[in-house]
Design a protein around this motif. Structure first.
Motif, PDB file in Angstrom:
ATOM      1  N   ILE A 494      44.213  42.387  46.963  1.00  0.00           N
ATOM      2  CA  ILE A 494      42.674  42.572  46.913  1.00  0.00           C
ATOM      3  C   ILE A 494      42.257  43.938  48.265  1.00  0.00           C
ATOM      4  O   ILE A 494      43.026  44.162  48.375  1.00  0.00           O
ATOM      5  N   ARG A 495      41.696  43.666  48.229  1.00  0.00           N
ATOM      6  CA  ARG A 495      40.738  44.795  48.925  1.00  0.00           C
ATOM      7  C   ARG A 495      38.957  44.641  49.033  1.00  0.00           C
ATOM      8  O   ARG A 495      38.777  44.415  47.932  1.00  0.00           O
ATOM      9  N   TRP A 496      38.714  44.333  49.942  1.00  0.00           N
ATOM     10  CA  TRP A 496      37.667  44.192  50.110  1.00  0.00           C
ATOM     11  C   TRP A 496      36.552  45.667  50.512  1.00  0.00           C
ATOM     12  O   TRP A 496      36.940  46.288  51.881  1.00  0.00           O
ATOM     13  N   VAL A 549      51.235  38.970  41.470  1.00  0.00           N
ATOM     14  CA  VAL A 549      49.834  37.794  41.934  1.00  0.00           C
ATOM     15  C   VAL A 549      50.605  37.015  43.506  1.00  0.00           C
ATOM     16  O   VAL A 549      50.833  36.284  43.647  1.00  0.00           O
ATOM     17  N   ASN A 550      49.955  37.461  44.699  1.00  0.00           N
ATOM     18  CA  ASN A 550      50.128  36.889  46.109  1.00  0.00           C
ATOM     19  C   ASN A 550      49.208  35.237  45.478  1.00  0.00           C
ATOM     20  O   ASN A 550      47.827  34.855  44.981  1.00  0.00           O
ATOM     21  N   LEU A 551      50.094  34.454  46.145  1.00  0.00           N
ATOM     22  CA  LEU A 551      49.864  33.029  45.854  1.00  0.00           C
ATOM     23  C   LEU A 551      48.756  32.987  48.058  1.00  0.00           C
ATOM     24  O   LEU A 551      49.862  32.966  48.651  1.00  0.00           O
ATOM     25  N   ILE A 611      59.720  35.257  45.269  1.00  0.00           N
ATOM     26  CA  ILE A 611      59.365  34.833  47.220  1.00  0.00           C
ATOM     27  C   ILE A 611      59.171  36.523  47.765  1.00  0.00           C
ATOM     28  O   ILE A 611      60.284  36.889  47.634  1.00  0.00           O
ATOM     29  N   ASP A 612      58.384  35.757  48.601  1.00  0.00           N
ATOM     30  CA  ASP A 612      57.634  37.273  49.164  1.00  0.00           C
ATOM     31  C   ASP A 612      57.951  37.315  50.467  1.00  0.00           C
ATOM     32  O   ASP A 612      58.525  36.164  50.965  1.00  0.00           O
ATOM     33  N   ASP A 613      57.921  38.378  50.907  1.00  0.00           N
ATOM     34  CA  ASP A 613      58.857  38.317  52.271  1.00  0.00           C
ATOM     35  C   ASP A 613      59.566  37.912  52.898  1.00  0.00           C
ATOM     36  O   ASP A 613      59.890  37.169  53.676  1.00  0.00           O
ATOM     37  N   ASP A 635      61.453  41.340  52.928  1.00  0.00           N
ATOM     38  CA  ASP A 635      60.508  41.571  54.029  1.00  0.00           C
ATOM     39  C   ASP A 635      60.136  43.080  54.578  1.00  0.00           C
ATOM     40  O   ASP A 635      61.649  43.575  54.311  1.00  0.00           O
ATOM     41  N   ARG A 636      59.050  43.742  54.496  1.00  0.00           N
ATOM     42  CA  ARG A 636      59.009  45.572  54.931  1.00  0.00           C
ATOM     43  C   ARG A 636      59.933  45.800  56.263  1.00  0.00           C
ATOM     44  O   ARG A 636      60.477  46.983  56.313  1.00  0.00           O
ATOM     45  N   SER A 637      59.745  44.476  57.066  1.00  0.00           N
ATOM     46  CA  SER A 637      60.843  44.658  58.502  1.00  0.00           C
ATOM     47  C   SER A 637      61.579  44.858  58.145  1.00  0.00           C
ATOM     48  O   SER A 637      62.419  46.398  59.440  1.00  0.00           O
ATOM     49  N   VAL A 671      59.112  50.727  50.821  1.00  0.00           N
ATOM     50  CA  VAL A 671      60.065  52.108  50.313  1.00  0.00           C
ATOM     51  C   VAL A 671      59.517  52.997  51.099  1.00  0.00           C
ATOM     52  O   VAL A 671      58.705  53.564  50.690  1.00  0.00           O
ATOM     53  N   GLU A 672      59.567  53.933  52.738  1.00  0.00           N
ATOM     54  CA  GLU A 672      58.770  54.950  52.678  1.00  0.00           C
ATOM     55  C   GLU A 672      59.462  56.445  52.625  1.00  0.00           C
ATOM     56  O   GLU A 672      59.249  57.444  52.628  1.00  0.00           O
ATOM     57  N   THR A 673      60.709  56.561  52.893  1.00  0.00           N
ATOM     58  CA  THR A 673      61.966  57.216  52.763  1.00  0.00           C
ATOM     59  C   THR A 673      62.857  57.408  51.988  1.00  0.00           C
ATOM     60  O   THR A 673      63.557  56.410  51.508  1.00  0.00           O
ATOM     61  N   GLY A 690      56.630  51.066  47.509  1.00  0.00           N
ATOM     62  CA  GLY A 690      56.793  51.361  48.616  1.00  0.00           C
ATOM     63  C   GLY A 690      55.628  53.066  48.729  1.00  0.00           C
ATOM     64  O   GLY A 690      55.568  53.062  47.849  1.00  0.00           O
ATOM     65  N   TYR A 691      55.298  53.097  49.938  1.00  0.00           N
ATOM     66  CA  TYR A 691      54.550  54.442  49.573  1.00  0.00           C
ATOM     67  C   TYR A 691      55.700  55.498  48.978  1.00  0.00           C
ATOM     68  O   TYR A 691      54.564  55.671  49.036  1.00  0.00           O
ATOM     69  N   LEU A 692      56.745  55.291  49.307  1.00  0.00           N
ATOM     70  CA  LEU A 692      57.330  56.411  48.699  1.00  0.00           C
ATOM     71  C   LEU A 692      56.659  56.681  47.512  1.00  0.00           C
ATOM     72  O   LEU A 692      56.919  57.909  46.720  1.00  0.00           O
TER      73      LEU A 692
HETATM   74  P1  C2E Z   1      52.313  41.809  50.710  1.00  0.00           P
HETATM   75  O1  C2E Z   1      52.519  40.485  49.388  1.00  0.00           O
HETATM   76  O2  C2E Z   1      53.824  42.199  51.446  1.00  0.00           O
HETATM   77  O3  C2E Z   1      52.111  42.672  50.067  1.00  0.00           O
HETATM   78  C1  C2E Z   1      52.287  43.674  50.110  1.00  0.00           C
HETATM   79  C2  C2E Z   1      51.868  44.730  52.069  1.00  0.00           C
HETATM   80  O4  C2E Z   1      52.903  45.913  51.943  1.00  0.00           O
HETATM   81  C3  C2E Z   1      50.786  44.820  51.191  1.00  0.00           C
HETATM   82  O5  C2E Z   1      49.816  45.336  51.953  1.00  0.00           O
HETATM   83  C4  C2E Z   1      51.023  46.403  50.988  1.00  0.00           C
HETATM   84  O6  C2E Z   1      50.135  47.284  50.907  1.00  0.00           O
HETATM   85  C5  C2E Z   1      51.818  46.948  52.139  1.00  0.00           C
HETATM   86  N1  C2E Z   1      52.662  48.092  51.941  1.00  0.00           N
HETATM   87  C6  C2E Z   1      53.514  48.217  50.700  1.00  0.00           C
HETATM   88  N2  C2E Z   1      54.537  49.419  50.989  1.00  0.00           N
HETATM   89  C7  C2E Z   1      54.290  50.074  52.026  1.00  0.00           C
HETATM   90  C8  C2E Z   1      55.168  50.971  52.391  1.00  0.00           C
HETATM   91  O7  C2E Z   1      55.650  51.734  52.217  1.00  0.00           O
HETATM   92  N3  C2E Z   1      54.392  50.685  53.994  1.00  0.00           N
HETATM   93  C9  C2E Z   1      53.963  50.339  54.719  1.00  0.00           C
HETATM   94  N4  C2E Z   1      53.610  49.775  56.035  1.00  0.00           N
HETATM   95  N5  C2E Z   1      53.300  49.030  53.833  1.00  0.00           N
HETATM   96  C10 C2E Z   1      53.159  48.832  52.966  1.00  0.00           C
HETATM   97  P2  C2E Z   1      48.115  44.768  52.092  1.00  0.00           P
HETATM   98  O8  C2E Z   1      47.814  45.289  50.526  1.00  0.00           O
HETATM   99  O9  C2E Z   1      47.559  44.370  53.129  1.00  0.00           O
HETATM  100  O10 C2E Z   1      48.726  42.812  51.863  1.00  0.00           O
HETATM  101  C11 C2E Z   1      48.904  42.408  52.968  1.00  0.00           C
HETATM  102  C12 C2E Z   1      49.541  40.855  52.532  1.00  0.00           C
HETATM  103  O11 C2E Z   1      48.622  40.248  52.047  1.00  0.00           O
HETATM  104  C13 C2E Z   1      49.966  41.064  51.141  1.00  0.00           C
HETATM  105  O12 C2E Z   1      51.227  41.224  51.639  1.00  0.00           O
HETATM  106  C14 C2E Z   1      49.942  39.238  51.068  1.00  0.00           C
HETATM  107  O13 C2E Z   1      51.183  38.818  51.466  1.00  0.00           O
HETATM  108  C15 C2E Z   1      48.659  39.221  51.338  1.00  0.00           C
HETATM  109  N6  C2E Z   1      47.329  39.688  49.919  1.00  0.00           N
HETATM  110  C16 C2E Z   1      47.197  40.834  49.412  1.00  0.00           C
HETATM  111  N7  C2E Z   1      46.367  40.467  48.152  1.00  0.00           N
HETATM  112  C17 C2E Z   1      46.080  39.232  48.201  1.00  0.00           C
HETATM  113  C18 C2E Z   1      45.364  37.936  47.289  1.00  0.00           C
HETATM  114  O14 C2E Z   1      45.109  38.972  46.140  1.00  0.00           O
HETATM  115  N8  C2E Z   1      45.608  37.166  47.258  1.00  0.00           N
HETATM  116  C19 C2E Z   1      46.946  36.088  48.172  1.00  0.00           C
HETATM  117  N9  C2E Z   1      46.334  35.183  48.568  1.00  0.00           N
HETATM  118  N10 C2E Z   1      47.094  37.467  49.537  1.00  0.00           N
HETATM  119  C20 C2E Z   1      47.326  38.402  49.497  1.00  0.00           C
END
Ligand code: C2E
Ligand code: MG
Ligand code: MG
Length: 709
Positions: A494-496, A549-551, A611-613, A635-637, A671-673, A690-692
């Motif tokens: 989602i974005r705002w 879809v993130n929950l 399972i996220d992160d 997780d991306r860390s 994944v960036e590189t 990832g951004y790659l």
């Molecule tokens: P997430 O589910 O772990 O989403 C992945 C996040 O990593 C996204 O950030 C994405 O933009 C970012 N990402 C992807 N590739 C890269 C990369 O190569 N490098 C880096 N540094 N970051 C990368 P985003 O979109 O800012 O979302 C952050 C978190 O917000 C999400 O983590 C998720 O937990 C939550 N989120 C996003 N959309 C929703 C939604 O619609 N509902 C809910 N409940 N949570 C959401």
């Protein structure tokens, strides 16, 4: 009828005379003067009349056929002492007259008497009777009215008293025993000072012992008076608050001045009213659940402290405290436990404070703390650390062991703000900063913060309008098969579009939405948008990909979560196949059993679970066996750490190997590189994101990416 018949209207006269003509003429002569005249011709008749009704006057002929006039006279004296007898007799010798008077006759008339004399004598007697009667009635009335006044004075709820010119009680009504426990006689003759607590003596001297009169005299002045028996600690107050009105009393002197003779006063017991006032005041300035000051009182104290700090060129600190995850406690254990937690929390916080500090509860789980006389930042740090340390121990409430942390923001006067509003606002901002950085921590306000997005109140407000104004948008980020190099999925993010702040990332508003309850409508909107997108891609034969879809945790905890989810699928006319929900480990852990049951129901609809992160939460993997999990997203860390070789790589490799063993799909996040990608390929990872390959992009751009592949 003549005028004196009116004044003697009630006088009753009995004429006793055996000569009928004489009797009749006497009656006629007297009739204009006496209204009620009865006659008798014998002694026996006279006695019979007397037995029947009362007479005030008897005109008695001494010579009667049946009795001696003297005997009758003696008898009348004895039986009817209040009745006056005027004797008539032809015998006018002095000794006869004296004899009659001795026997009690009121007057004597010689027969035959002159009409004027008869009338005059009877009239005089009648007047006397009337006067006496009036007099008696008046005395009776006076007596009655005195009784009446005594009653009024003694049943008055107020204490009524008089003092002499030396301040000694001369009178007290009986209310004194109800109000103070003394009997009036205990106090009469004693000084008023006996009733007055030492610190009220000066006051009492002017008011209780008032010498002034008129407008300047004491009106409704509050004083405290001693009770007779000090009721002690558990019996209530030792004093009673009364409202006194008093005035000096003066006797007029011949020279026109007055001599002070004492004081008259009324004291009303107002302790019940005082107590009610105190309760109302307490309630107006305190939070009833915790007994702590409320926002109003806090603001007041802060205002005073600022004035003082300014005058004395000192610093003070305002701390904004917000409990971490209070809503979760409330939702999982119920409001009673939540209330209990707040009460215990208030207690524990108080334990970390000094005497002059003010701790207030200003909202659900929000507290503010005023530390006056802070010499350095370090002092505020010490208190914040002490509070956080005190929360390491769990709270035991209703059989539950509950851990609760605090996020604390600190603002200092004068550096961070010079008014109450600014100081509180800046402490609030700093608190959000602390929350963002892992909670259960404190942060000082800095001027940079002001421009950051953490001004939660503003965010909350704006977010309420964001849905209706259509400011949210879903972005999509591709997931790519490492071997195939083809897009195998999309994650909806989602974005705002904030009207002033531009594009806002979910981490900056989703946590706030979770706390303020806006997460529910936002989640519904997300799910609906994602379902619509999935349907549209399916329609254009791009169906092979899954849509993630993130929950949010709060969303899953909602009792109707599964039903709503299924309804959303139905509304958009799609099944669960190809929809993947992303859920973090910590979310799962909050209510494992509940989550298992809900996720199973969704899995039954074909929905896949990832399972996220993964790796950031619990290291226990046992839950993976209990759940219908499809994918692990590393997780991306960990991916980021791959740049610095060795240690990180073993974790990613370990997770990948374990996932393979469990037959789970693995996605590497962030994944960036290409170096990272190469390593992932080497350890057999399935797919990456990832951004790659691509940043999250709009639906249109995502569709373009899909078509290009
Ligand atoms: P997430 O589910 O772990 O989403 C992945 C996040 O990593 C996204 O950030 C994405 O933009 C970012 N990402 C992807 N590739 C890269 C990369 O190569 N490098 C880096 N540094 N970051 C990368 P985003 O979109 O800012 O979302 C952050 C978190 O917000 C999400 O983590 C998720 O937990 C939550 N989120 C996003 N959309 C929703 C939604 O619609 N509902 C809910 N409940 N949570 C959401
Ligand atoms: Mg995700
Ligand atoms: Mg993630």
């Amino acid at each position: 009828m003549s005028s004196d018949a009116n004044t003697t209207a009630a006088v009753r006269l009995l004429i006793v005379e055996d000569g009928p003509r004489y009797l009749e003429s006497t009656r006629l002569l007297l009739a204009p003067h006496i209204r009620k005249i009865t006659t008798a011709m014998t002694g026996a008749q006279a006695l019979a009349q007397l037995a029947q009704s009362d007479y005030d006057l008897i005109l008695l002929d001494l010579r009667l056929p049946d009795s001696s006039g003297h005997e009758l006279l003696a008898h009348l004296r004895e039986q009817y002492p209040d009745t006056r007898v005027i004797v008539m007799s032809g015998d006018s010798r002095v000794d006869t007259v004296i004899h009659c008077i001795r026997l009690g006759a009121y007057d004597y008339l010689r027969k035959p008497c002159e009409p004027e004399e008869l009338i005059k004598t009877v009239r005089n007697a009648a007047h006397k009777v009337q006067l006496e009667r009036d007099n008696r009635r008046m005395l009776q009335q006076i007596d009655q009215s005195e009784q009446w006044h005594r009653l009024l004075i003694n049943t008055s709820p107020d204490v009524i008293y008089t003092l002499d010119d030396n301040g000694h009680f001369t009178f007290l009504n009986e209310s004194i025993s109800r109000v103070l426990g003394y009997r009036p006689e205990d106090l009469v003759g004693h000084s008023y000072e006996a009733l007055v607590p030492r610190d009220e003596l000066d006051n009492a001297r002017y008011h209780l012992n008032e010498r002034r009169t008129g407008d300047r005299s004491t009106r409704n002045v509050e004083l405290r008076l001693n009770r007779k028996e000090n009721p002690g600690k558990n019996g209530g107050e030792a004093t009673v608050t009364v409202e006194v009105s008093a005035t000096g009393m003066y006797r007029a002197l011949a020279d026109g001045t007055g001599a002070f003779i004492g004081t008259y006063g009324v004291a009303r017991d107002i302790s019940a009213r005082k107590q009610a006032e105190a309760t109302v005041t307490f309630q107006a300035y305190h939070d009833l659940l915790t007994g702590l000051p409320n926002r109003t009182l806090f603001n007041d104290r802060l205002g005073q402290a600022i004035t003082q700090a300014r005058r004395q060129k000192q610093a003070l600190a305002v701390l904004f405290l917000d409990m971490d995850r209070f809503k979760v406690v409330n939702d999982t254990h119920g409001h009673l436990v939540g209330d209990g937690l707040l009460q215990y929390m208030a207690q524990r916080l108080r334990g970390s404070l000094r005497e002059g500090d003010t701790l207030a509860r200003i909202g659900g789980d929000e507290f503010t703390l005023l530390l006056p006389n802070i010499h350095t930042r370090h002092n505020a740090t010490l208190i914040a650390e002490k509070i956080i340390a005190s929360l390491k121990q769990p709270f035991h409430i209703d059989g539950h062991e509950i851990y609760s942390g605090m996020s604390i923001g600190i603002a200092l006067f004068p550096d961070d703000g010079e008014t109450r509003e600014i100081l509180i606002k800046h402490a609030d901002l700093a608190m959000y900063h602390a929350k963002d950085h892992g909670r259960n921590d404190f942060r000082f306000f800095t001027h940079d913060l002001q421009h950051s997005l953490t001004g939660r109140l503003a965010v909350e407000n704006d977010m309420r309008h964001a849905l209706t104004r259509g400011e949210f948008e879903m972005y999509y980020q591709p997931q790519v098969g490492i071997r195939s190099q083809r897009i195998c999925g999309m994650e909806a993010l989602i974005r705002w579009h904030h009207p002033e702040r531009g594009l806002v990332a979910p981490n900056d508003f989703i946590p706030i939405a979770e706390e303020c309850g806006l997460i529910a409508p936002i989640s519904e909107w997300v799910l609906d948008a994602a379902c619509k997108q999935a349907k549209s891609w399916r329609a254009t034969r791009l169906e092979a990909i899954s849509l993630g879809v993130n929950l949010s945790a709060r969303q899953i905890e909602h009792p109707h979560f599964v039903d709503k989810f299924i309804q959303s699928l139905k509304d958009n006319g799609i099944d669960g196949q190809g929809i993947e929900i992303e859920i973090t480990e910590s979310t799962l852990m909050r209510d494992m059993d509940g989550a298992i049951e809900k996720l199973r129901r969704l899995a039954d609809q074909g929905v896949e679970i990832s399972i996220d992160d993964f790796g950031t939460g619990y290291s226990s993997l046992s839950y993976l066996r209990k759940l219908p999990v499809h994918t692990l997203k590393i997780d991306r860390s960990f991916i980021h750490d791959l740049v610095a070789p060795s240690n990180g790589s073993t974790i990613v490799a370990g997770i990948t190997a374990m996932a393979k063993g469990l037959r789970l799909n693995v996605v590497a996040e962030g994944v960036e590189t290409s170096a990272q990608l190469d390593y992932l390929k080497s350890i057999g990872c399935d797919s990456y994101q990832g951004y790659l390959f691509s940043r999250p992009v709009t639906a249109r751009d995502a569709t373009g990416l899909l078509q290009a592949h």
